[in-house]
Design a protein around this motif. Structure first.
Motif, PDB file in Angstrom:
ATOM      1  N   SER A  86      47.142  83.566 -33.022  1.00  0.00           N
ATOM      2  CA  SER A  86      48.439  83.071 -33.503  1.00  0.00           C
ATOM      3  C   SER A  86      48.512  81.555 -33.374  1.00  0.00           C
ATOM      4  O   SER A  86      49.088  80.882 -34.232  1.00  0.00           O
ATOM      5  N   CYS A  89      46.506  80.279 -36.268  1.00  0.00           N
ATOM      6  CA  CYS A  89      47.211  80.501 -37.540  1.00  0.00           C
ATOM      7  C   CYS A  89      48.314  79.473 -37.757  1.00  0.00           C
ATOM      8  O   CYS A  89      48.576  79.080 -38.889  1.00  0.00           O
ATOM      9  N   LEU A  96      52.036  81.145 -42.269  1.00  0.00           N
ATOM     10  CA  LEU A  96      52.503  81.313 -40.894  1.00  0.00           C
ATOM     11  C   LEU A  96      52.891  79.979 -40.260  1.00  0.00           C
ATOM     12  O   LEU A  96      53.755  79.941 -39.384  1.00  0.00           O
ATOM     13  N   TYR A 100      56.441  79.429 -38.521  1.00  0.00           N
ATOM     14  CA  TYR A 100      56.530  78.894 -37.154  1.00  0.00           C
ATOM     15  C   TYR A 100      57.405  77.647 -37.112  1.00  0.00           C
ATOM     16  O   TYR A 100      58.271  77.518 -36.245  1.00  0.00           O
ATOM     17  N   VAL A 117      55.273  84.803 -34.475  1.00  0.00           N
ATOM     18  CA  VAL A 117      54.085  84.683 -35.337  1.00  0.00           C
ATOM     19  C   VAL A 117      53.098  85.802 -35.004  1.00  0.00           C
ATOM     20  O   VAL A 117      52.492  86.389 -35.910  1.00  0.00           O
ATOM     21  N   LYS A 120      54.356  88.953 -36.614  1.00  0.00           N
ATOM     22  CA  LYS A 120      54.164  88.882 -38.066  1.00  0.00           C
ATOM     23  C   LYS A 120      52.691  89.068 -38.431  1.00  0.00           C
ATOM     24  O   LYS A 120      52.356  89.725 -39.413  1.00  0.00           O
ATOM     25  N   LEU A 121      51.810  88.502 -37.623  1.00  0.00           N
ATOM     26  CA  LEU A 121      50.372  88.628 -37.838  1.00  0.00           C
ATOM     27  C   LEU A 121      49.922  90.080 -37.684  1.00  0.00           C
ATOM     28  O   LEU A 121      49.113  90.580 -38.478  1.00  0.00           O
TER      29      LEU A 121
END
Length: 163
Positions: A86, A89, A96, A100, A117, A120-121
């Motif tokens: 994350s 990313c 993302l 963020y 994040v 969501k990932l």
């Protein structure tokens, strides 16, 4: 891990869908798939978020308003496997990164936005796995353009009925 996955062609192909996401390494993808047994018993994204411990707990009673936080009751190995990806990313994945940067000013600590994040990932990984699709970096912009086109069309229809 690589040896086991390379023996199974279908598993290798599906892991490749996940490693196409900028910031996700083979080890992270394999860990998430291994901990969820290939998303075998996961029905929807809410269940997956709860299984990983990313579901939100609200503490309040009567007039007392507590803070919201993640439950952490789920699989800690998934959360640990998604922590470093994350962070990567947020730097290299444009979708993302935008997500963020939108959340970060509203939260007291940047880690809270980073956990969003991670969630969501994880959901992105689940979606790509189930749909057997390759990651499309421009998906969000295409989706936004489609909504704008539909809104413009609706505005034209409303203008016709009004006049």
């Amino acid at each position: 891990m690589q040896e086991l996955i390379s023996e199974n062609e279908e598993l290798k192909r599906k892991i490749d869908f996940l490693t196409n996401i900028p910031g996700i390494s083979f080890k992270s993808a394999a860990t998430v798939v291994g901990e969820t047994l290939g998303f075998e018993s996961i029905v929807n994204t809410k269940q997956l978020a709860s299984y990983a411990g990313y579901d939100i707990i609200l503490r309040e009673s009567g007039n007392f308003k507590g803070k919201t936080r993640i439950s952490k009751r789920g699989n800690s190995h998934i959360r640990a496997a998604l922590h470093m990806p994350s962070m990567t990313c947020v730097r290299c994945n444009p979708t993302l990164k935008q997500f963020y940067n939108r959340l970060k000013p509203n939260k007291a600590k940047p880690l809270v936005a980073l956990i969003a994040v991670q969630r969501k990932l994880l959901i992105l990984m689940y979606t790509l796995w189930k749909n057997e699709e390759v990651y499309d970096a421009k998906f969000e912009t295409k989706k936004q353009q489609k909504h704008e086109a539909l809104a413009a069309r609706d505005n034209k229809l409303i203008a016709q009925f009004v006049s």
